[in-house]
Motif scaffolding. Structure first.
Motif, mmCIF file in Angstrom:
data_model
loop_
_atom_site.group_PDB
_atom_site.id
_atom_site.type_symbol
_atom_site.label_atom_id
_atom_site.label_comp_id
_atom_site.label_asym_id
_atom_site.label_seq_id
_atom_site.Cartn_x
_atom_site.Cartn_y
_atom_site.Cartn_z
ATOM 1 N N PHE A 166 0.868 -1.180 0.000
ATOM 2 C CA PHE A 166 0.000 0.000 0.000
ATOM 3 C C PHE A 166 0.904 1.228 0.000
ATOM 4 O O PHE A 166 2.112 1.124 0.209
ATOM 5 C CB PHE A 166 -0.969 0.011 1.192
ATOM 6 C CG PHE A 166 -0.320 0.084 2.550
ATOM 7 C CD1 PHE A 166 0.013 1.301 3.124
ATOM 8 C CD2 PHE A 166 -0.071 -1.079 3.272
ATOM 9 C CE1 PHE A 166 0.599 1.373 4.379
ATOM 10 C CE2 PHE A 166 0.510 -1.023 4.547
ATOM 11 C CZ PHE A 166 0.839 0.213 5.091
ATOM 12 N N VAL A 171 -3.549 5.544 2.532
ATOM 13 C CA VAL A 171 -4.545 4.584 3.019
ATOM 14 C C VAL A 171 -4.841 4.824 4.498
ATOM 15 O O VAL A 171 -4.025 5.368 5.244
ATOM 16 C CB VAL A 171 -4.092 3.117 2.822
ATOM 17 C CG1 VAL A 171 -3.735 2.843 1.377
ATOM 18 C CG2 VAL A 171 -2.921 2.775 3.728
ATOM 19 N N GLU A 175 -7.717 -0.094 6.172
ATOM 20 C CA GLU A 175 -7.420 -0.585 4.830
ATOM 21 C C GLU A 175 -6.107 -1.356 4.794
ATOM 22 O O GLU A 175 -5.915 -2.238 3.956
ATOM 23 C CB GLU A 175 -7.386 0.589 3.850
ATOM 24 C CG GLU A 175 -8.734 1.275 3.697
ATOM 25 C CD GLU A 175 -8.688 2.498 2.815
ATOM 26 O OE1 GLU A 175 -9.752 2.903 2.298
ATOM 27 O OE2 GLU A 175 -7.586 3.073 2.629
ATOM 28 N N ALA A 176 -5.193 -1.046 5.724
ATOM 29 C CA ALA A 176 -3.928 -1.771 5.843
ATOM 30 C C ALA A 176 -4.002 -2.863 6.905
ATOM 31 O O ALA A 176 -2.977 -3.394 7.345
ATOM 32 C CB ALA A 176 -2.797 -0.801 6.177
ATOM 33 N N LYS A 208 -12.310 -0.985 1.272
ATOM 34 C CA LYS A 208 -11.024 -1.396 0.696
ATOM 35 C C LYS A 208 -10.165 -2.051 1.768
ATOM 36 O O LYS A 208 -10.197 -1.654 2.931
ATOM 37 C CB LYS A 208 -10.270 -0.182 0.139
ATOM 38 C CG LYS A 208 -10.966 0.566 -0.962
ATOM 39 C CD LYS A 208 -10.113 1.761 -1.375
ATOM 40 C CE LYS A 208 -10.783 2.603 -2.440
ATOM 41 N NZ LYS A 208 -9.969 3.789 -2.795
ATOM 42 N N VAL A 210 -6.181 -4.515 2.140
ATOM 43 C CA VAL A 210 -5.163 -5.420 1.630
ATOM 44 C C VAL A 210 -5.639 -6.832 1.944
ATOM 45 O O VAL A 210 -5.891 -7.163 3.109
ATOM 46 C CB VAL A 210 -3.791 -5.159 2.272
ATOM 47 C CG1 VAL A 210 -2.777 -6.188 1.777
ATOM 48 C CG2 VAL A 210 -3.311 -3.741 1.968
ATOM 49 N N PHE A 247 -4.295 -4.865 -2.825
ATOM 50 C CA PHE A 247 -5.122 -3.806 -2.255
ATOM 51 C C PHE A 247 -6.332 -3.642 -3.156
ATOM 52 O O PHE A 247 -6.214 -3.210 -4.304
ATOM 53 C CB PHE A 247 -4.324 -2.506 -2.174
ATOM 54 C CG PHE A 247 -5.064 -1.388 -1.489
ATOM 55 C CD1 PHE A 247 -5.559 -1.543 -0.207
ATOM 56 C CD2 PHE A 247 -5.260 -0.177 -2.133
ATOM 57 C CE1 PHE A 247 -6.243 -0.519 0.431
ATOM 58 C CE2 PHE A 247 -5.929 0.855 -1.501
ATOM 59 C CZ PHE A 247 -6.424 0.692 -0.222
#
Length: 276
Positions: A166, A171, A175-176, A208, A210, A247
């Motif tokens: 990412f 982000v 999202e991570a 969203k 990963v 991602f």
């Protein structure tokens, strides 16, 4: 001795002073006040908009005249992280130093505590699959393991690397996967970007993430666009063998999988983890 793998892309920042713990606690996504010895916390410094500037591991040594905090962070971002800390210091009684030139970070994947002389060491809080992490003085470690083994274990654990999976600055923590990797404390109170993180936590879904995938033939190269039903839903990151991370828009993935479509990147079919 545990199988030791040198993580040469990691740097080390030191924060010292009478207000070191309070300074960092009030800035980052995890609780630093309760951090004890033989423990490390995974945390991040965010923008006011809630996006990740840098993630890192924090070790704490308590002292009568102030604590010493050690931050295991991406080597490429040490200068930027120090610049940000200087911006927030104001009148806080803290000092910063880049100790990267004299230290290195080592991973021990067999789950046993390192037997070598270490500056600090603790189990990796993101996943039991990743064993222990240690800070060593350069020249004292016998690390000789294969870095590819570490990368394969990291990918299998669904742990993204911000330098490949990412974009730092682009982000949000969810999202991570920081909410799944012990990187967020939702009870600690305010920090930079906290309101945005709190709002995302209370959404019914995160759009969203990963996510892990297994390719049905050779994994596509990093940076390959992911499509499903003709819709561009994201981009691939790191991979080890047939397994990798991407991602992606997980809301669109689920919708189109339910419609009978198959995800693919660079002409290779991808099966995504059911927990994406």
């Amino acid at each position: 001795m545990a199988d030791a793998i040198l993580l040469s892309d990691r740097g080390l920042i030191e924060i010292t002073g009478a207000e070191a713990t309070e300074f960092l606690h009030n800035l980052v996504t995890n609780d630093i006040r309760s951090l004890a010895g033989r423990e490390t916390r995974f945390a991040a410094l965010l923008t006011p908009q809630g996006k990740i500037i840098c993630d890192f591991f924090v070790y704490r040594e308590q002292g009568a005249e102030g604590d010493r905090l050690l931050l295991d962070c991406p080597l490429a971002l040490t200068a930027e992280l120090l610049r940000r800390f200087e911006r927030y210091r104001l009148r806080s009684k803290v000092a910063f130093a880049d100790l990267s030139a004299a230290h290195e970070i080592v991973a021990y994947l067999d789950g046993a505590a390192p037997e070598e002389s270490v500056v600090a060491a603790a189990p990796d809080p993101r996943s039991p699959k990743l064993g222990w992490r240690a800070i060593m003085r350069k020249g004292t470690s016998a690390a000789r393991g294969d870095r590819d083994i570490y990368e394969a274990m990291r990918i299998a654990a669904g742990v993204p690397d911000g330098l490949v999976d990412f974009d730092y600055g682009g982000v949000f923590p969810h999202e991570a996967n920081m909410d799944r990797l012990s990187g967020l404390d939702f009870k600690k109170g305010c920090y930079v970007g906290q309101e945005v993180v709190s709002r995302m936590q209370h959404r019914t879904t995160v759009r969203k993430r990963v996510s892990r995938f297994t390719s049905r033939s050779a994994a596509p190269a990093q940076g390959s666009q992911v499509f499903i039903g003709g819709v561009d839903i994201g981009v691939t990151g790191s991979h080890a063998g047939a397994d990798g991370l991407a991602f992606i828009r997980i809301d669109r993935l689920c919708e189109l999988l339910d419609a009978g479509h198959t995800a693919e990147a660079a002409g290779v079919a991808l099966d995504f983890d059911s927990q994406s």
